[in-house]
Motif scaffolding. Structure first.
Motif, PDB file in Angstrom:
ATOM      1  N   GLN A   1       0.815  -1.212   0.000  1.00  0.00           N
ATOM      2  CA  GLN A   1       0.000   0.000   0.000  1.00  0.00           C
ATOM      3  C   GLN A   1       0.853   1.267   0.000  1.00  0.00           C
ATOM      4  O   GLN A   1       0.378   2.342  -0.333  1.00  0.00           O
ATOM      5  N   ASN A   2       2.119   1.134   0.373  1.00  0.00           N
ATOM      6  CA  ASN A   2       3.011   2.284   0.355  1.00  0.00           C
ATOM      7  C   ASN A   2       2.990   2.963  -1.011  1.00  0.00           C
ATOM      8  O   ASN A   2       3.052   2.294  -2.039  1.00  0.00           O
ATOM      9  N   PRO A   3       2.880   4.299  -1.058  1.00  0.00           N
ATOM     10  CA  PRO A   3       2.764   5.006  -2.338  1.00  0.00           C
ATOM     11  C   PRO A   3       3.875   4.677  -3.335  1.00  0.00           C
ATOM     12  O   PRO A   3       3.649   4.708  -4.545  1.00  0.00           O
ATOM     13  N   GLU A   4       5.078   4.355  -2.841  1.00  0.00           N
ATOM     14  CA  GLU A   4       6.180   4.062  -3.740  1.00  0.00           C
ATOM     15  C   GLU A   4       6.085   2.665  -4.358  1.00  0.00           C
ATOM     16  O   GLU A   4       6.769   2.369  -5.340  1.00  0.00           O
ATOM     17  N   ARG A   5       5.221   1.801  -3.790  1.00  0.00           N
ATOM     18  CA  ARG A   5       5.186   0.413  -4.253  1.00  0.00           C
ATOM     19  C   ARG A   5       3.831  -0.006  -4.807  1.00  0.00           C
ATOM     20  O   ARG A   5       3.733  -1.011  -5.506  1.00  0.00           O
ATOM     21  N   ARG A   6       2.790   0.726  -4.520  1.00  0.00           N
ATOM     22  CA  ARG A   6       1.444   0.318  -4.918  1.00  0.00           C
ATOM     23  C   ARG A   6       1.275   0.297  -6.431  1.00  0.00           C
ATOM     24  O   ARG A   6       1.980   0.988  -7.172  1.00  0.00           O
ATOM     25  N   ILE A   7       0.297  -0.472  -6.880  1.00  0.00           N
ATOM     26  CA  ILE A   7      -0.062  -0.545  -8.294  1.00  0.00           C
ATOM     27  C   ILE A   7      -1.266   0.362  -8.508  1.00  0.00           C
ATOM     28  O   ILE A   7      -2.258   0.278  -7.786  1.00  0.00           O
ATOM     29  N   ALA A   8      -1.196   1.243  -9.511  1.00  0.00           N
ATOM     30  CA  ALA A   8      -2.303   2.156  -9.797  1.00  0.00           C
ATOM     31  C   ALA A   8      -2.324   2.468 -11.284  1.00  0.00           C
ATOM     32  O   ALA A   8      -1.332   2.294 -11.989  1.00  0.00           O
ATOM     33  N   GLY A   9      -3.500   2.913 -11.739  1.00  0.00           N
ATOM     34  CA  GLY A   9      -3.626   3.245 -13.145  1.00  0.00           C
ATOM     35  C   GLY A   9      -3.680   2.004 -14.016  1.00  0.00           C
ATOM     36  O   GLY A   9      -4.216   0.970 -13.635  1.00  0.00           O
ATOM     37  N   SER A  10      -3.086   2.086 -15.208  1.00  0.00           N
ATOM     38  CA  SER A  10      -3.028   0.957 -16.139  1.00  0.00           C
ATOM     39  C   SER A  10      -1.573   0.544 -16.312  1.00  0.00           C
ATOM     40  O   SER A  10      -0.721   1.363 -16.674  1.00  0.00           O
ATOM     41  N   VAL A  11      -1.291  -0.714 -16.028  1.00  0.00           N
ATOM     42  CA  VAL A  11       0.078  -1.243 -16.072  1.00  0.00           C
ATOM     43  C   VAL A  11       0.055  -2.599 -16.756  1.00  0.00           C
ATOM     44  O   VAL A  11      -0.826  -3.425 -16.478  1.00  0.00           O
ATOM     45  N   GLY A  12       1.013  -2.839 -17.637  1.00  0.00           N
ATOM     46  CA  GLY A  12       1.111  -4.150 -18.279  1.00  0.00           C
ATOM     47  C   GLY A  12       1.639  -5.204 -17.315  1.00  0.00           C
ATOM     48  O   GLY A  12       1.969  -4.907 -16.159  1.00  0.00           O
ATOM     49  N   TRP A  13       1.713  -6.429 -17.793  1.00  0.00           N
ATOM     50  CA  TRP A  13       2.165  -7.538 -16.945  1.00  0.00           C
ATOM     51  C   TRP A  13       3.540  -7.222 -16.356  1.00  0.00           C
ATOM     52  O   TRP A  13       4.475  -6.852 -17.066  1.00  0.00           O
ATOM     53  N   ARG A  14       3.639  -7.380 -15.049  1.00  0.00           N
ATOM     54  CA  ARG A  14       4.899  -7.124 -14.346  1.00  0.00           C
ATOM     55  C   ARG A  14       4.945  -7.997 -13.101  1.00  0.00           C
ATOM     56  O   ARG A  14       3.918  -8.246 -12.472  1.00  0.00           O
ATOM     57  N   ARG A  15       6.146  -8.459 -12.752  1.00  0.00           N
ATOM     58  CA  ARG A  15       6.278  -9.302 -11.551  1.00  0.00           C
ATOM     59  C   ARG A  15       6.545  -8.432 -10.331  1.00  0.00           C
ATOM     60  O   ARG A  15       7.441  -7.594 -10.335  1.00  0.00           O
ATOM     61  N   TYR A  16       5.739  -8.662  -9.288  1.00  0.00           N
ATOM     62  CA  TYR A  16       5.883  -7.962  -8.017  1.00  0.00           C
ATOM     63  C   TYR A  16       6.213  -8.979  -6.931  1.00  0.00           C
ATOM     64  O   TYR A  16       5.824 -10.159  -7.029  1.00  0.00           O
ATOM     65  N   SER A  17       6.910  -8.533  -5.892  1.00  0.00           N
ATOM     66  CA  SER A  17       7.310  -9.469  -4.840  1.00  0.00           C
ATOM     67  C   SER A  17       7.256  -8.820  -3.465  1.00  0.00           C
ATOM     68  O   SER A  17       7.419  -7.597  -3.322  1.00  0.00           O
ATOM     69  N   ILE A  18       6.986  -9.645  -2.466  1.00  0.00           N
ATOM     70  CA  ILE A  18       7.049  -9.253  -1.059  1.00  0.00           C
ATOM     71  C   ILE A  18       7.727 -10.386  -0.310  1.00  0.00           C
ATOM     72  O   ILE A  18       7.713 -11.546  -0.751  1.00  0.00           O
ATOM     73  N   ALA A  19       8.331 -10.078   0.832  1.00  0.00           N
ATOM     74  CA  ALA A  19       9.038 -11.093   1.616  1.00  0.00           C
ATOM     75  C   ALA A  19       8.860 -10.818   3.098  1.00  0.00           C
ATOM     76  O   ALA A  19       8.984  -9.668   3.543  1.00  0.00           O
ATOM     77  N   LEU A  20       8.550 -11.861   3.849  1.00  0.00           N
ATOM     78  CA  LEU A  20       8.365 -11.749   5.296  1.00  0.00           C
ATOM     79  C   LEU A  20       9.121 -12.862   6.002  1.00  0.00           C
ATOM     80  O   LEU A  20       9.238 -13.976   5.485  1.00  0.00           O
ATOM     81  N   ASP A  21       9.626 -12.564   7.191  1.00  0.00           N
ATOM     82  CA  ASP A  21      10.190 -13.598   8.057  1.00  0.00           C
ATOM     83  C   ASP A  21       9.046 -14.310   8.765  1.00  0.00           C
ATOM     84  O   ASP A  21       8.124 -13.668   9.283  1.00  0.00           O
ATOM     85  N   ILE A  22       9.117 -15.629   8.810  1.00  0.00           N
ATOM     86  CA  ILE A  22       8.064 -16.433   9.447  1.00  0.00           C
ATOM     87  C   ILE A  22       8.529 -16.819  10.851  1.00  0.00           C
ATOM     88  O   ILE A  22       9.417 -17.662  11.004  1.00  0.00           O
ATOM     89  N   PRO A  23       7.956 -16.215  11.902  1.00  0.00           N
ATOM     90  CA  PRO A  23       8.393 -16.503  13.272  1.00  0.00           C
ATOM     91  C   PRO A  23       8.092 -17.945  13.684  1.00  0.00           C
ATOM     92  O   PRO A  23       7.277 -18.639  13.068  1.00  0.00           O
ATOM     93  N   GLU A  24       8.741 -18.378  14.753  1.00  0.00           N
ATOM     94  CA  GLU A  24       8.565 -19.742  15.255  1.00  0.00           C
ATOM     95  C   GLU A  24       7.164 -19.972  15.808  1.00  0.00           C
ATOM     96  O   GLU A  24       6.707 -21.114  15.875  1.00  0.00           O
ATOM     97  N   ASN A  25       6.479 -18.913  16.217  1.00  0.00           N
ATOM     98  CA  ASN A  25       5.116 -19.072  16.747  1.00  0.00           C
ATOM     99  C   ASN A  25       4.052 -18.841  15.679  1.00  0.00           C
ATOM    100  O   ASN A  25       2.869 -18.712  15.983  1.00  0.00           O
ATOM    101  N   ALA A  26       4.456 -18.785  14.414  1.00  0.00           N
ATOM    102  CA  ALA A  26       3.492 -18.598  13.333  1.00  0.00           C
ATOM    103  C   ALA A  26       2.621 -19.836  13.176  1.00  0.00           C
ATOM    104  O   ALA A  26       3.083 -20.977  13.332  1.00  0.00           O
ATOM    105  N   ALA A  27       1.347 -19.617  12.846  1.00  0.00           N
ATOM    106  CA  ALA A  27       0.413 -20.722  12.638  1.00  0.00           C
ATOM    107  C   ALA A  27      -0.128 -20.743  11.213  1.00  0.00           C
ATOM    108  O   ALA A  27      -0.316 -21.810  10.634  1.00  0.00           O
TER     109      ALA A  27
END
Length: 239
Positions: A162-188
């Protein structure tokens, strides 16, 4: 006359004394009751806020739809204002893509396409979700998203572009986007997918979920919060 006046004043003074005595003896109880009611009101407001927040994040589809891709579901604040389905004509790879589009010109809230998996095999790792996304006339914003929850549905990590620098808006052709998170030991649970707010349409294709090493930076929104308060006296200027 003095006797008569005293006769009149006596009951008045007595009445005032009774009122004052009653006031001072019942005042602590009244204050305690008021504090009790106020505390209950605060608790009710807090619970209502929590319920609304849970609905906003985890609300399921209002009704099962035949068009929803198998293995996926629809979430969002007002999912009924959006349509989710398969597109057999517009895709990046293969023979189909998924889409989210607004049903009318003034949709409320947002809608998301989501898949939820158990976190058992990913605890202690860094997980990256990538996807090909195409957008057409998106007035609000759209993005790939992922959220990690514990067994009590508390969010441990989250990113939705949602950050303005990363969000997708308007009309955009096919493009690969990525996000990455650390998965904690207490994750379910791990939830991931795509989200769109307001009018327009996005297509989602070729979603990939992979464990990556530390060379891939984490995009967790919560990791950007400061560890300690700053500029509490407002003496450090502005941005």
């Amino acid at each position: 006359m003095g006797t008569a006046l005293l006769g009149l004043i006596g009951p008045i003074v007595g009445g005032v004394a009774v009122v004052l005595t009653t006031y001072w003896t019942t005042r602590p109880k009244a204050l305690a009751e008021a504090r009790k009611f106020e505390a209950e009101a605060d608790r009710t407001r807090a619970e209502t806020t929590k319920i609304l927040a849970e609905i906003d994040v985890r609300r399921p589809s209002v009704a099962p739809q035949d068009t929803t891709p198998k293995g996926w579901s629809v979430s969002g604040s007002v999912p009924e204002d959006y349509e989710v389905g398969l597109d057999l004509e517009v895709f990046s790879v293969g023979r189909a893509s998924a889409y989210i589009r607004s049903r009318h010109e003034n949709p409320a809230g947002y809608a998301g396409l989501v898949q939820t998996i158990k976190a058992d095999d990913y605890r202690g790792t860094r997980l990256q979700v990538t996807a090909m996304v195409k957008a057409r006339d998106v007035v609000g914003w759209a993005g790939v998203w992922m959220r990690v929850d514990d067994a009590h549905d508390h969010t441990l990590a989250f990113d939705n572009m949602q950050n303005p620098e990363r969000r997708i808006a308007g009309s955009v052709g096919w493009r690969r986007y990525s996000i990455a998170l650390d998965i904690p030991e207490n994750a379910a649970y791990i939830n991931f997918g795509a989200v769109m707010e307001r009018t327009g349409q996005i297509w989602l294709d070729d979603v990939r979920v992979n464990v990556v090493d530390d060379s891939v930076p984490v995009t967790d929104i919560t990791s950007r919060f400061p560890r300690h308060p700053v500029n509490l006296d407002f003496e450090n200027g502005t941005y």
